[in-house]
Motif scaffolding. Structure first.
Motif, mmCIF file in Angstrom:
data_model
loop_
_atom_site.group_PDB
_atom_site.id
_atom_site.type_symbol
_atom_site.label_atom_id
_atom_site.label_comp_id
_atom_site.label_asym_id
_atom_site.label_seq_id
_atom_site.Cartn_x
_atom_site.Cartn_y
_atom_site.Cartn_z
ATOM 1 N N MET A 143 -27.652 57.640 16.045
ATOM 2 C CA MET A 143 -27.258 56.447 15.318
ATOM 3 C C MET A 143 -26.784 56.778 13.908
ATOM 4 N N THR A 144 -25.793 56.051 13.443
ATOM 5 C CA THR A 144 -25.296 56.245 12.080
ATOM 6 C C THR A 144 -25.412 54.947 11.304
ATOM 7 N N GLY A 145 -25.769 55.061 10.038
ATOM 8 C CA GLY A 145 -25.808 53.900 9.170
ATOM 9 C C GLY A 145 -24.414 53.389 8.884
ATOM 10 N N SER A 146 -24.326 52.132 8.441
ATOM 11 C CA SER A 146 -23.024 51.503 8.180
ATOM 12 C C SER A 146 -22.745 51.398 6.684
ATOM 13 N N TYR A 147 -22.964 52.503 5.986
ATOM 14 C CA TYR A 147 -22.701 52.542 4.553
ATOM 15 C C TYR A 147 -21.603 53.561 4.255
ATOM 16 N N GLU A 148 -20.748 53.220 3.283
ATOM 17 C CA GLU A 148 -19.684 54.110 2.852
ATOM 18 C C GLU A 148 -19.719 54.226 1.330
ATOM 19 N N LEU A 149 -19.168 55.326 0.817
ATOM 20 C CA LEU A 149 -19.086 55.501 -0.631
ATOM 21 C C LEU A 149 -18.133 54.470 -1.225
ATOM 22 N N VAL A 150 -18.494 53.946 -2.373
ATOM 23 C CA VAL A 150 -17.695 52.889 -2.988
ATOM 24 C C VAL A 150 -16.342 53.410 -3.443
ATOM 25 N N ASP B 111 -23.320 52.246 13.347
ATOM 26 C CA ASP B 111 -23.965 51.581 14.477
ATOM 27 C C ASP B 111 -24.933 50.477 14.066
ATOM 28 N N LEU B 112 -25.337 50.457 12.796
ATOM 29 C CA LEU B 112 -26.478 49.646 12.393
ATOM 30 C C LEU B 112 -26.111 48.640 11.312
ATOM 31 N N GLU C 98 -27.269 46.277 7.705
ATOM 32 C CA GLU C 98 -27.566 46.671 6.328
ATOM 33 C C GLU C 98 -28.991 47.180 6.156
ATOM 34 N N CYS C 99 -29.874 46.847 7.096
ATOM 35 C CA CYS C 99 -31.254 47.332 7.040
ATOM 36 C C CYS C 99 -31.492 48.496 7.994
ATOM 37 N N ASN C 100 -30.417 49.121 8.459
ATOM 38 C CA ASN C 100 -30.491 50.263 9.385
ATOM 39 C C ASN C 100 -31.132 49.869 10.711
ATOM 40 N N GLY C 101 -30.838 48.654 11.150
ATOM 41 C CA GLY C 101 -31.378 48.174 12.404
ATOM 42 C C GLY C 101 -30.310 47.551 13.282
ATOM 43 N N ARG C 102 -30.697 47.185 14.491
ATOM 44 C CA ARG C 102 -29.818 46.472 15.419
ATOM 45 C C ARG C 102 -30.672 45.845 16.523
ATOM 46 N N VAL C 103 -30.050 44.981 17.290
ATOM 47 C CA VAL C 103 -30.688 44.402 18.467
ATOM 48 C C VAL C 103 -30.278 45.216 19.685
ATOM 49 N N GLY C 104 -31.230 45.530 20.544
ATOM 50 C CA GLY C 104 -30.909 46.267 21.750
ATOM 51 C C GLY C 104 -32.143 46.539 22.572
ATOM 52 N N VAL C 105 -31.925 47.118 23.736
ATOM 53 C CA VAL C 105 -33.048 47.487 24.601
ATOM 54 C C VAL C 105 -33.595 48.839 24.167
#
Length: 423
Positions: free
Chosen positions: A339-346, A376-377, A379-386
């Motif tokens: 999994m990868t976080g959804s943050y990028e450099l400004v 994949d995630l 702003e809190c590094n989470g997601r919904v899934g099984v």
């Protein structure tokens, strides 16, 4: 579409078909000739491919992909996406209509139809469609998962030499933790040149709900606001630091948080917080805690690329996993991926920021911005899934190898606590 081009040299009666054909072929067009010798330039329309149909849970970020679209001549493609059908009440919009991988948030249950057309600057493809089916998460309790976790063993790591104790239990709608904060795995040298503190026994307790509910509001935790969660061994998660710099960058401190630019513990080389191979170090008062992936604990739990590994519980009661999740969030038969976080450099960089020549981008928390769908995630590094423990699906967090490493916020309801020791 066919265009015809012929070149005739009247003085020498020479038909320059070969020269024209070779020139046109070099430009990426296919060519043929008819009985008269005329060159026929053929450009085949590209083919759109909007990807496979998906089944996701409500409020998931759906990432589309046109990367399987093709053009016989290898021309560069343009992309045109449209959300053609939405369930009643949805206000979903595409993050972009012209990129190869747009995204949208599936805000209502039902069927979403997305169309894709591609062009090679001359011809448009036929429309290809993909259907996204959105279902509701089955509400339930986490009370049947890890309610009898009990660990109490001596840790003979040279910089610990103490009993590690953590007990989780479930009663009256709550998940209870009682622990002493001593890690159950090898640690680095503490104190060390960059961290002067010794790991000592603590009194750790937490009461988490057994019926967490995801909300649309993120609550930032860490430091004075309290731990964002706990690894199963009772060691807290606190990804931020108390280090900061002023705007000039000339006045920086690893404690106090008095500047506007907050220093990251991981992913930068300008400052050293004395973290060990578990991405952890020790607070004043002897509290060992994680800023990122607790590598030794993950290994101890058998974590690897072939399985999802639960490693802890967040402050809102949702589970935390290490690194790997299903490539299709709603499909446990899909391949696992990191999994990868959804943050990028400004970009652009603020003129008030300390010099990037001295402190490269990524040094400060303010260098990062959340870009929905870029990973994949959420702003809190989470997601919904099984997950293996929750086959019907649940909101859950990840420790990742990319920023933010561990969640800095939670999506479920929590009570913000009083002051805590600085990280």
């Amino acid at each position: 579409m066919k265009d015809k081009l012929s070149i005739w040299n009247s003085s020498n009666s020479v038909f320059l078909s070969l020269l024209v054909a070779s020139t046109l072929s070099a430009c990426g067009d296919s060519t043929t000739s008819d009985d008269s010798g005329e060159i026929i330039i053929t450009n085949t329309a590209p083919a759109a491919n909007a990807g496979s149909d998906q089944t996701v849970f409500i409020n998931s970020t759906v990432v589309l992909s046109g990367e399987l679209s093709s053009d016989a001549e290898g021309d560069t493609l343009g992309y045109a996406w449209t959300l053609s059908t939405l369930p009643s009440g949805s206000v979903a919009t595409l993050s972009s209509e012209n990129t190869i991988t747009p995204s949208f948030v599936a805000d209502v249950m039902g069927s979403y139809i997305v169309h894709l057309t591609v062009d090679d600057s001359q011809l448009n493809s036929e429309v290809d469609s993909v259907e996204i089916t959105v279902s509701e998460i089955t509400e339930g309790s986490t009370s049947n998962v890890l309610c009898d976790y009990n660990y109490n063993e001596f840790n003979d790591s040279i910089y610990v030499l103490n009993d590690s104790m953590a007990q989780w239990s479930c009663t009256n709608g709550e998940r209870l933790l009682s622990a002493n904060g001593i890690p159950d795995h090898d640690v680095g040298e503490f104190p060390n040149a960059h961290n002067p503190n010794t790991i000592t026994e603590q009194s750790v307790s937490a009461n988490l709900t057994l019926s967490p509910l995801e909300s649309t509001t993120a609550t930032t935790l860490g430091g004075p606001s309290g731990a964002t969660g706990y690894v199963l061994n009772g060691v807290k998660i606190d990804a931020n630091t108390a280090g900061s710099c002023d705007d000039s960058g000339n006045n920086c401190s690893l404690i106090g948080n008095t500047g506007n630019w907050h220093i990251e513990a991981l992913g930068q080389t300008s400052f050293n917080f004395g973290t060990d191979d578990n991405n952890a170090h020790v607070q004043p008062g002897g509290i060992y805690h994680y800023h990122g992936m607790p590598e030794a604990f993950v290994t101890k739990q058998g974590g690897n690329s072939a399985t999802m590994t639960i490693i802890g519980w967040a402050a809102d009661g949702f589970p935390i996993y290490a690194r790997y999740g299903y490539s299709i969030a709603s499909d446990s038969s899909s391949a696992l991926k990191s999994m990868t976080g959804s943050y990028e450099l400004v970009s652009p960089v603020s003129s008030a920021r300390p010099s990037a020549d001295i402190y490269p981008l990524g040094t400060f928390g303010e260098d990062w911005q959340y870009v929905a769908g870029s990973g994949d995630l959420d702003e809190c590094n989470g997601r919904v899934g099984v997950t293996p423990e929750f086959p019907e699906g649940i909101y859950h967090y990840y420790a990742t190898d990319s920023y933010p490493y561990f969640q800095r916020c939670v999506k479920g309801e929590v009570e913000v606590t009083g002051a805590m020791p600085p990280p």
